[in-house]
Design an enzyme around this catalytic site. Structure first.
Site, PDB file in Angstrom:
ATOM      1  N   SER A 103       0.837  -1.198   0.000  1.00 18.78           N
ATOM      2  CA  SER A 103       0.000   0.000   0.000  1.00 18.78           C
ATOM      3  C   SER A 103       0.875   1.251   0.000  1.00 18.78           C
ATOM      4  CB  SER A 103      -0.904  -0.002   1.235  1.00 18.78           C
ATOM      5  OG  SER A 103      -1.699   1.159   1.278  1.00 18.78           O
ATOM      6  N   GLY A 104       0.558   2.178  -0.920  1.00 21.55           N
ATOM      7  CA  GLY A 104       1.336   3.409  -1.034  1.00 21.55           C
ATOM      8  C   GLY A 104       2.462   3.335  -2.028  1.00 21.55           C
ATOM      9  N   THR A 108      -2.323   2.246  -7.860  1.00 23.66           N
ATOM     10  CA  THR A 108      -3.508   2.884  -8.452  1.00 23.66           C
ATOM     11  C   THR A 108      -3.108   3.903  -9.507  1.00 23.66           C
ATOM     12  OG1 THR A 108      -4.744   2.561  -6.397  1.00 23.66           O
ATOM     13  CG2 THR A 108      -5.588   4.205  -7.939  1.00 23.66           C
ATOM     14  N   ASN A 155      -0.849   5.559   2.962  1.00 27.19           N
ATOM     15  CA  ASN A 155      -1.244   6.076   1.649  1.00 27.19           C
ATOM     16  C   ASN A 155      -2.491   6.933   1.814  1.00 27.19           C
ATOM     17  OD1 ASN A 155      -1.750   6.514  -1.023  1.00 27.19           O
ATOM     18  ND2 ASN A 155      -2.090   4.381  -1.573  1.00 27.19           N
ATOM     19  N   SER A 158      -5.477   4.961  -0.546  1.00 29.88           N
ATOM     20  CA  SER A 158      -5.203   3.525  -0.580  1.00 29.88           C
ATOM     21  C   SER A 158      -6.428   2.763  -1.071  1.00 29.88           C
ATOM     22  CB  SER A 158      -4.819   3.040   0.820  1.00 29.88           C
ATOM     23  OG  SER A 158      -4.646   1.640   0.837  1.00 29.88           O
ATOM     24  N   SER A 159      -6.208   1.848  -2.011  1.00 28.98           N
ATOM     25  CA  SER A 159      -7.301   0.999  -2.493  1.00 28.98           C
ATOM     26  C   SER A 159      -7.585  -0.053  -1.436  1.00 28.98           C
ATOM     27  CB  SER A 159      -6.917   0.320  -3.812  1.00 28.98           C
ATOM     28  OG  SER A 159      -6.700   1.271  -4.818  1.00 28.98           O
ATOM     29  N   GLY A 388      -1.347  -4.895  -1.940  1.00 28.78           N
ATOM     30  CA  GLY A 388      -0.057  -5.517  -1.739  1.00 28.78           C
ATOM     31  C   GLY A 388       0.034  -6.183  -0.381  1.00 28.78           C
ATOM     32  N   GLU A 390       0.538  -6.827   3.361  1.00 25.33           N
ATOM     33  CA  GLU A 390       0.261  -5.926   4.479  1.00 25.33           C
ATOM     34  C   GLU A 390       0.715  -6.550   5.787  1.00 25.33           C
ATOM     35  OE1 GLU A 390      -3.516  -3.284   2.849  1.00 25.33           O
ATOM     36  OE2 GLU A 390      -3.822  -4.671   4.521  1.00 25.33           O
TER      37      GLU A 390
END
Length: 957
Positions: A103-104, A108, A155, A158-159, A388, A390
């Site tokens: 994440s980050g 995206t 992020n 973040s998705s 991703g 985590e």
């Protein structure tokens, strides 16, 4: 590669001298510091999030990469997108782009740039249906980010769901449709967020972006801190103007996609209902009954969901249960049970809303009117943007599923990379060498193995009768996996105090060790929602909300099959996703997060080293090299290095490109470090490639100068030939114009000799520029010739009169309209018996006496005049003009001379522009003589012009 020198590091990690973590990180850091955020590992792109806007994107950059091979330009997302698109279009084969990273890391944003590239290079004919599909594809990202993304500690956007988008293309390569698959929305975020994080963007956008009147209808206030579900992230909200602009962008995107105004209003009402639902609290009355603390909130929820208030209150406070005898029993909730039911309803409503938005977008993007027999088979490019790996301080069921997903994708990645490499070696006839790498199949089996895997044990715990707690589930895991090398817990390892008894277990993932807390695993896996809420929402009068709950139409006594658990559903979707990706030609983008603080231009080496390890990038480099660091088709190799060999420059005369490549390598002494495939050259050591590049770099400036010299000479010769041709054309054209003009003159003036006009009425054609002076001279000659033709027929006795009239015309042509040119000029009117019958004899005697006295030769003019003096007194007088004197005579006294002025003293005369006969004669040193010509025959005969003409002709002569 173009635009990149050795100071920017290696553009492909495969070319590293040594494949170690130190060399990998050194090259990654050097490129990042130089602003090169993209690097290849063969055909895999490694992307580092710069956390700042870079001038790497836009129409100009798209044009540089469009239609190019992967290695013709520096590494870039556009190059990967172009490679996937060309592979799909050339070979009519489905392709996919897998974007992964924590994440980050910029997944995206990478997917957005890929979508923008595909939209930019397709539909050159501007077909309306294709443009519609492109607009929906681009706008769908904005809508899905609003409902599926949130701010986290890692992020700001973040998705919180996985997304896989299939884009359908026709045989021309234009997008004609698409489909979006979503995976594991983190719906627990609706209820609670970690410190420093926010709920989904949609809630804040509605609170900050709606108009005041709309907020009143939704019974909302702008402050997110007033609502339980958004209170945690209230202080992290962006500015109100920024949230409003995001809200407007989402509303416009939904309108472009095709959401109706009523559907967008339903979405706002559902979001508001979730916020009000989160503020409902339960209290026990004095009678021991459960009640809602603020029943006004129930009214708001009922109004916004278009359901009866009494039924909403009943669902919150109790649930109905069907007994074995088909009898329905209503069972009241405790405060804890009511809170659990409220939270489960809020999560389920948001999840159904998200799924409804995705399905609504899919219904718009579905290919319309496509017939495979008529239009041909559609090809597909898939874009996977999924969460991703985590690792949080407390990792629960969501992190377990996410990390299982990454294990599956890593397994697929290694398998496909190895498969691609092995297939290429077999195709080229090169012996395959086995590569040592970590195979994470053992971890995947630990999670998904039937009957023994963690998900199977969890499902068994969820389905068992009686009270099964999370602690009992953990004990069952310990029993099944006591001897598994990648599983441990505090019960199995009592000395590890980083885990707690009865709560934690640890999995050794390929990316590192992760400790999971089993608290909530069973509830989250069951994902239970009481049937009362489903029936309530199915019976809503809001058609959008009703469509989200089709199972609500089932009767409570109807026996149904046990629904699949959340873990099983996710496992099945992962298996289907992996099978889908394995059927396509894959392209990979591996995203790295440079630091934990989201700071620009700073790379935390320890953090990146961890990501490189768990993404398996070093293993990827080793697999790619597998004994050969680089491989290139023979034509491309020759095109790049042929200038380094005399046998191949500028073009070889050998039997094949392979023989030419062999001659080139032999001249450099590098033939022992390569292997020859059927269509490609395989190079073992990066040093060989570096040596060829250095040799090429030394020769390129010399070749460039040679080419520049030859090209400049060619340009100069082209320009000289063009100028010569232009001058030839101009010369011929001028000659043509001259000949054409002369021919026109001859044609027009062929009858000019015909009397009496002698060409007077002929019009001269406009001359070309080269003949302007020539035509002016011709006109002058023509005028003189015509005058000669007219004059030569005049008797000599009339020539003096003609000359006088010409002189008068020159003086009076434009000053006096009538000056007597149409009559005969007698000049000596006093000697004429017709004009002076009474005294012509007397005047003749006086004239003879004056000739004897002054000796003049000829009489120029004589006439009776009336003199006017300065006192305005008039006297009759006579005017005699000879070639020597100007005389004023007195007729009454036998034409006595009253004044004689030598003609050389006369300086001029003045006349008026009217019909009068007034004349003023000017003499040097004497008074002017003012007279009016009169006694003419016929009366009012105009003799002023005659006086002016004879005087002017005499002076000219």
């Amino acid at each position: 590669m173009e635009d990149e020198g050795p100071e920017c590091g290696k553009a492909d990690f495969v070319l590293l001298d040594e494949v170690t973590m130190e060399h990998f990180m050194e090259n990654l850091k050097l490129r990042f510091e130089k602003g090169r955020i993209y690097t290849y590992i063969g055909e895999v792109l490694v992307s580092v999030n710069p956390y700042q806007a870079l001038p790497l994107y836009g129409p100009a950059a798209i044009a540089r990469y469009q239609g190019r091979e992967l290695y013709e330009r520096p590494p870039h997302l556009y190059a990967v997108a172009n490679a996937a698109y060309r592979a799909m279009k050339r070979r009519a084969r489905d392709t996919c782009i897998v974007i992964s990273g924590e994440s980050g890391a910029g997944k995206t944003e990478a997917s957005k740039h890929i979508m923008q590239y595909i939209a930019a290079v397709t539909n050159p004919s501007q077909r309306a249906e294709v443009e519609r599909v492109k607009d929906v594809l681009l706008k769908s990202t904005c809508v899905l980010e609003a409902f599926g993304n949130a701010r986290t500690n890692r992020n700001h956007n973040s998705s919180r769901f996985g997304k896989y988008m299939d884009i359908n293309f026709d045989f021309k390569g234009d997008p004609v449709g698409g489909h979006i698959h979503s995976y594991l929305l983190e719906k627990s975020r609706v209820l609670k967020q970690h410190v420093g994080e926010r709920n989904f963007h949609a809630f804040y956008q509605v609170l900050r972006g709606c108009e005041d009147t709309e907020l009143q209808k939704l019974h909302l206030q702008r402050n997110p801190a007033l609502y339980s579900f958004t209170r945690q992230g209230a202080g992290l909200s962006a500015s109100e103007s920024e949230e409003r602009s995001h809200y407007q962008a989402v509303m416009e995107a939904m309108q472009v996609i095709g959401f109706s105004a009523e559907e967008t209003a339903s979405v706002r009402r559902i979001l508001a209902a979730i916020l009000h639902l989160g503020n409902i609290e339960f209290v026990e009355t004095e009678e021991g009954q459960l009640a809602v603390a603020e029943e006004e909130l129930v009214d708001h929820v009922a109004e916004l969901t278009a359901t009866p208030r009494e039924q909403v209150l009943r669902c919150l406070l109790a649930r109905t249960v069907a007994s074995g005898g088909r009898e329905v029993i209503e069972k009241g909730h405790t405060a804890a049970e009511a809170s659990y039911a409220r939270d489960a309803c809020a999560k389920a409503v948001y999840q159904r809303l998200f799924e409804w938005v995705v399905n609504r977008i899919n219904s718009v993007m579905e290919p319309r009117g496509r017939d495979a027999r008529r239009d041909g088979k559609d090809t597909v490019i898939g874009v996977l943007d999924i969460y991703g790996f985590e690792v949080f301080p407390v990792n629960s069921f969501e992190q377990f599923c996410i990390n299982y997903c990454n294990e599956k994708l890593q397994q697929l990645f290694i398998q496909l990379i190895l498969k691609q490499e092995q297939e290429e070696y077999e195709r080229e006839g090169i012996a395959w060498q086995s590569v040592d790498f970590f195979n994470n199949a053992i971890i995947v089996d630990l999670v998904e193995q039937p009957h023994r895997g963690i998900l199977a044990v969890l499902d068994e715990a969820c389905c068992s009768a009686g009270t099964i707690t999370d602690r009992i589930f953990l004990q069952s895991l310990d029993t099944h996996h006591r001897h598994h090398p990648h599983y441990t817990s505090r019960q199995l390892c009592p000395t590890d105090k980083t885990m707690e008894f009865g709560r934690d277990f640890r999995i050794k993932h390929y990316a590192g060790d992760v400790t999971y807390s089993v608290l909530g695993f069973i509830d989250k896996n069951r994902d239970a929602l009481f049937q009362d809420f489903k029936r309530l929402l199915y019976n809503s009068s809001d058609p959008a909300l009703r469509a989200m709950w089709p199972e609500g139409q089932q009767d409570i006594t109807e026996v149904t099959k046990r629904p699949l658990t959340a873990g099983t559903l996710f496992k099945n979707s992962m298996v289907a996703l992996v099978d889908n990706l394995a059927s396509k030609e894959p392209f990979y983008v591996r995203c790295l997060k440079p630091n934990q603080d989201k700071a620009a231009a700073r790379l935390d080496e320890a953090h990146c080293r961890h990501q490189v390890a768990y993404l398996g990038l070093l293993e990827n480099v080793r697999v790619r090299r597998a004994g050969f660091a680089s491989r290139q088709p023979y034509p491309r190799f020759l095109l790049r290095y042929k200038m380094t060999c005399e046998y191949t420059w500028p073009n070889h005369l050998l039997g094949s490109d392979r023989e030419a490549v062999a001659a080139l390598l032999e001249q450099h002494g590098l033939q022992g470090d390569v292997a020859f495939g059927r269509s490609k050259l395989f190079i073992r050591s990066p040093r060989t490639l570096v040596a060829l590049e250095q040799s090429r770099a030394r020769l390129v400036p010399i070749i460039v100068l040679l080419l520049q010299k030859a090209w400049r000479g060619t340009l100069a010769r082209w320009r000289c030939r063009r100028l010569r041709a232009a001058y030839t054309v101009m010369r011929c054209y001028r000659r043509h114009k001259v000949r054409a003009h002369l021919a026109e003159l001859l044609l027009r003036f062929q009858d000019a000799r015909r009397p009496p006009l002698f060409g007077r009425d002929l019009e001269w054609p406009p001359p070309p520029a080269a003949l302007q002076s020539f035509q002016a001279a011709c006109r002058a000659l023509f005028c003189r010739w015509r005058a000669r033709q007219l004059v030569k027929n005049i008797p000599p006795s009339d020539m003096a009169q003609i000359k006088a009239k010409v002189a008068a015309m020159g003086a009076l042509q434009e000053l006096r309209p009538d000056w007597g040119c149409r009559r005969a000029w007698l000049r000596d009117y006093l000697s004429s018996a017709a004009d002076n019958p009474a005294a012509s004899g007397l005047f003749a005697q006086r004239l003879k006496a004056l000739r004897d006295k002054d000796g003049f030769g000829a009489v120029l003019f004589s006439c009776h005049v009336r003199k006017v003096n300065r006192f305005n007194k008039r006297r009759d007088r006579a005017l005699l003009l000879t070639d020597r004197h100007l005389y004023k005579l007195e007729p009454a006294r036998q034409y006595r001379v009253m004044r004689a002025v030598p003609l050389d003293l006369v300086t001029g005369l003045s006349v008026t522009s009217g019909r009068d006969q007034l004349v003023v004669l000017h003499a040097k040193g004497q008074d002017d003589l003012v007279v009016c010509l009169h006694r003419s025959r016929p009366p009012l005969d105009n003799r002023v012009g005659e006086l002016v003409g004879v005087l002017a002709a005499h002076c000219q002569g």
